[in-house]
Write a protein that holds these residues in place. Structure first.
Motif, mmCIF file in Angstrom:
data_model
loop_
_atom_site.group_PDB
_atom_site.id
_atom_site.type_symbol
_atom_site.label_atom_id
_atom_site.label_comp_id
_atom_site.label_asym_id
_atom_site.label_seq_id
_atom_site.Cartn_x
_atom_site.Cartn_y
_atom_site.Cartn_z
ATOM 1 N N UNK A 23 -35.599 5.573 -37.786
ATOM 2 C CA UNK A 23 -34.802 5.145 -38.930
ATOM 3 C C UNK A 23 -33.921 6.286 -39.427
ATOM 4 N N UNK A 24 -34.478 7.490 -39.453
ATOM 5 C CA UNK A 24 -33.712 8.656 -39.907
ATOM 6 C C UNK A 24 -32.591 8.963 -38.933
ATOM 7 N N UNK A 25 -32.875 8.881 -37.629
ATOM 8 C CA UNK A 25 -31.844 9.165 -36.633
ATOM 9 C C UNK A 25 -30.695 8.178 -36.741
ATOM 10 N N UNK A 26 -31.001 6.910 -36.910
ATOM 11 C CA UNK A 26 -29.939 5.907 -37.045
ATOM 12 C C UNK A 26 -29.104 6.180 -38.294
ATOM 13 N N UNK A 27 -29.773 6.519 -39.402
ATOM 14 C CA UNK A 27 -29.041 6.822 -40.635
ATOM 15 C C UNK A 27 -28.147 8.048 -40.453
ATOM 16 N N UNK A 28 -28.630 9.050 -39.732
ATOM 17 C CA UNK A 28 -27.822 10.244 -39.475
ATOM 18 C C UNK A 28 -26.575 9.900 -38.672
ATOM 19 N N UNK A 29 -26.740 9.109 -37.626
ATOM 20 C CA UNK A 29 -25.606 8.746 -36.784
ATOM 21 C C UNK A 29 -24.591 7.922 -37.571
ATOM 22 N N UNK A 30 -25.083 6.990 -38.370
ATOM 23 C CA UNK A 30 -24.174 6.185 -39.193
ATOM 24 C C UNK A 30 -23.380 7.060 -40.159
ATOM 25 N N UNK A 31 -24.059 7.989 -40.817
ATOM 26 C CA UNK A 31 -23.390 8.845 -41.793
ATOM 27 C C UNK A 31 -22.394 9.774 -41.112
ATOM 28 N N UNK A 53 -16.059 14.962 -29.885
ATOM 29 C CA UNK A 53 -17.135 14.527 -30.777
ATOM 30 C C UNK A 53 -17.424 13.038 -30.600
ATOM 31 N N UNK A 54 -16.382 12.227 -30.570
ATOM 32 C CA UNK A 54 -16.580 10.785 -30.422
ATOM 33 C C UNK A 54 -17.217 10.447 -29.081
ATOM 34 N N UNK A 55 -16.826 11.161 -28.029
ATOM 35 C CA UNK A 55 -17.407 10.904 -26.717
ATOM 36 C C UNK A 55 -18.900 11.202 -26.728
ATOM 37 N N UNK A 56 -19.290 12.339 -27.347
ATOM 38 C CA UNK A 56 -20.708 12.669 -27.415
ATOM 39 C C UNK A 56 -21.495 11.667 -28.229
ATOM 40 N N UNK A 57 -20.943 11.229 -29.364
ATOM 41 C CA UNK A 57 -21.648 10.254 -30.197
ATOM 42 C C UNK A 57 -21.712 8.891 -29.514
ATOM 43 N N UNK A 58 -20.679 8.533 -28.761
ATOM 44 C CA UNK A 58 -20.709 7.262 -28.024
ATOM 45 C C UNK A 58 -21.817 7.261 -26.978
ATOM 46 N N UNK A 59 -22.005 8.383 -26.305
ATOM 47 C CA UNK A 59 -23.080 8.465 -25.314
ATOM 48 C C UNK A 59 -24.444 8.287 -25.976
ATOM 49 N N UNK A 60 -24.633 8.940 -27.121
ATOM 50 C CA UNK A 60 -25.904 8.813 -27.833
ATOM 51 C C UNK A 60 -26.116 7.375 -28.306
ATOM 52 N N UNK A 61 -25.056 6.776 -28.871
ATOM 53 C CA UNK A 61 -25.173 5.401 -29.366
ATOM 54 C C UNK A 61 -25.472 4.430 -28.231
ATOM 55 N N UNK A 62 -24.846 4.627 -27.080
ATOM 56 C CA UNK A 62 -25.102 3.752 -25.933
ATOM 57 C C UNK A 62 -26.538 3.896 -25.460
ATOM 58 N N UNK A 99 -29.561 -2.965 -33.471
ATOM 59 C CA UNK A 99 -28.418 -3.733 -33.966
ATOM 60 C C UNK A 99 -27.480 -2.844 -34.783
ATOM 61 N N UNK A 100 -28.055 -1.954 -35.580
ATOM 62 C CA UNK A 100 -27.224 -1.034 -36.340
ATOM 63 C C UNK A 100 -26.496 -0.054 -35.432
ATOM 64 N N UNK A 101 -27.172 0.397 -34.383
ATOM 65 C CA UNK A 101 -26.529 1.304 -33.436
ATOM 66 C C UNK A 101 -25.404 0.589 -32.693
ATOM 67 N N UNK A 102 -25.589 -0.689 -32.398
ATOM 68 C CA UNK A 102 -24.518 -1.456 -31.754
ATOM 69 C C UNK A 102 -23.291 -1.517 -32.651
ATOM 70 N N UNK A 103 -23.500 -1.687 -33.950
ATOM 71 C CA UNK A 103 -22.386 -1.662 -34.901
ATOM 72 C C UNK A 103 -21.708 -0.301 -34.899
ATOM 73 N N UNK A 104 -22.509 0.759 -34.828
ATOM 74 C CA UNK A 104 -21.947 2.110 -34.760
ATOM 75 C C UNK A 104 -21.112 2.276 -33.491
ATOM 76 N N UNK A 105 -21.577 1.711 -32.380
ATOM 77 C CA UNK A 105 -20.820 1.806 -31.133
ATOM 78 C C UNK A 105 -19.445 1.163 -31.267
ATOM 79 N N UNK A 106 -19.403 0.012 -31.940
ATOM 80 C CA UNK A 106 -18.102 -0.638 -32.160
ATOM 81 C C UNK A 106 -17.208 0.224 -33.058
ATOM 82 N N UNK A 107 -17.819 0.840 -34.074
ATOM 83 C CA UNK A 107 -17.037 1.728 -34.939
ATOM 84 C C UNK A 107 -16.490 2.907 -34.150
ATOM 85 N N UNK A 108 -17.316 3.471 -33.272
ATOM 86 C CA UNK A 108 -16.866 4.603 -32.464
ATOM 87 C C UNK A 108 -15.735 4.199 -31.535
ATOM 88 N N UNK A 109 -15.797 3.000 -30.997
ATOM 89 C CA UNK A 109 -14.703 2.524 -30.136
ATOM 90 C C UNK A 109 -13.399 2.404 -30.911
#
Length: 371
Positions: free
Chosen positions: A139-147, A207-216, A265-275
């Motif tokens: 939960x903390x990791x997802x919140x960190x990625x979202x923020x 930065x976006x490429x690295x975060x996209x890999x993590x989100x995927x 599901x939240x990470x999937x939303x983050x992936x769309x935001x990163x795209x």
């Protein structure tokens, strides 16, 4: 620093293993060797160093060892008027999240406050009083990625405004204020600003490429039933609400470091935001290239103007020099030598060869005359 973040409590520095009890998030900020050794003893595995986090291979940035996920990515940060990147590491175990960073980031401070505001876990004496929700590492990791993604979006919005201002200065320079700056200094300043914008886009893309890999990686995960968080409070800096999905039999057989259905599901939303942010950066890069071409084009125009002036100056000097050279020859039989008006005749002839070409160039528009 080695910090422990607990629900319902303020951040506390870790000096002994007992200081980390009950903390689902252990945060290493520019750690010393002693703090890194203590964190490794708590994690049970060797944690990545700065050199390890700077590795650019995909296998180095995302790996799994003994059921523990090691994730890393460069992260953009504003440093005065410039933007720099520094690597950030996430080590996700079944019980704890370890973060390793070497610069302070506002996103981490925001999530740390969210953790402090989270309802504290009940003790044995008060377990039956109120059903509090246990805060898990995922939960903390997802919140960190979202923020982090939200923060990157804010930075991109700021850069968009700076690019608009740069475009205005290139195509519609202000005529107000003292004319103290030369054309060369103004053009140098514009090129530096365009170069800074290009460097920003490149760092943001990394930065976006690295975060996209993590989100995927996280969006494709599953979590065991024993480690899944219970429904209830959702730790997030975003104004969204998710409900816990029941775990399937496939979830129960999955790796222990992975996330639950609601978190995926939240990470999937983050992936769309990163795209979408990646598309915005691509558009910004195209604009930077356009502004660079425009700046170089204006520099070429100014250089052509200077060359025109030099051409006019050199051209109008040829004829007077020729006349002076002719009448400077000491031949015996030169008709003008004995002529009383010969001196004034040669001066008038030289003046005419200067004035007439100037009028001709002015009519052609080379000197700012008729276009």
């Amino acid at each position: 620093m080695f910090l422990a973040h607990r629900p319902g409590m303020t951040t506390k520095a870790i000096e002994t293993p007992e200081d980390a009890q009950g903390a689902a998030w252990l945060d290493l900020l520019d750690p010393t060797e002693q703090e890194l050794e203590l964190a490794e003893s708590l994690c049970g595995q060797k944690l990545p160093t700065l050199d390890d986090l700077n590795a650019i291979e995909s296998s180095s940035r995302i790996s799994v060892r003994k059921g523990v996920a090691f994730l890393s990515s460069p992260l953009l940060k504003r440093n005065g008027s410039e933007y720099i990147t520094s690597p950030v590491g996430f080590v996700l175990t079944d019980e704890r999240l370890f973060t390793i960073r070497f610069l302070p980031y506002q996103a981490f401070e925001t999530v740390a406050q969210l953790v402090s505001d989270h309802p504290a876990m009940p003790t044995a004496a008060t377990a039956g009083a109120q059903p509090h929700v246990v805060l898990h590492a995922g939960e903390i990791l997802v919140a960190l990625i979202e923020t982090i993604v939200d923060r990157l979006a804010d930075i991109l919005e700021t850069m968009g405004n700076l690019l608009d201002a740069l475009s205005h200065d290139i195509f519609r320079p202000s005529q107000q204020g003292p004319q103290m700056r030369t054309t060369a200094s103004r053009q140098r300043d514009l090129l530096q600003r365009v170069g800074s914008a290009g460097s920003f886009c490149s760092r943001m893309r990394d930065t976006l490429l690295g975060m996209e890999r993590i989100a995927l990686f996280l969006s494709e995960s599953r979590k065991t039933a024993s480690a899944a968080p219970a429904p209830g409070f959702s730790l997030s800096s975003r104004q969204i609400s998710t409900t816990q999905q029941p775990l399937t039999e496939t979830d129960a057989r999955a790796a222990i470091y992975t996330l639950s259905g609601a978190q995926r599901a939240r990470i999937t939303t983050v992936s769309r935001d990163l795209s979408s942010l990646d598309a915005y950066v691509s558009q910004a890069q195209d604009k930077v290239e356009f502004l660079l071409d425009a700046t170089l084009g204006f520099i070429n125009i100014d250089q052509n103007g200077v060359m025109k002036v030099l051409t006019v100056v050199s051209f109008i000097g040829v004829a007077p020099t020729l006349i002076a050279g002719i009448y400077g020859m000491n031949f015996k039989d030169m008709p003008e030598l004995s002529w009383s008006f010969g001196y004034w005749y040669s001066l008038s002839l030289m003046a005419a060869t200067i004035v007439l070409p100037l009028i001709w160039f002015w009519r052609k528009g080379w000197l700012g005359g008729i276009k």
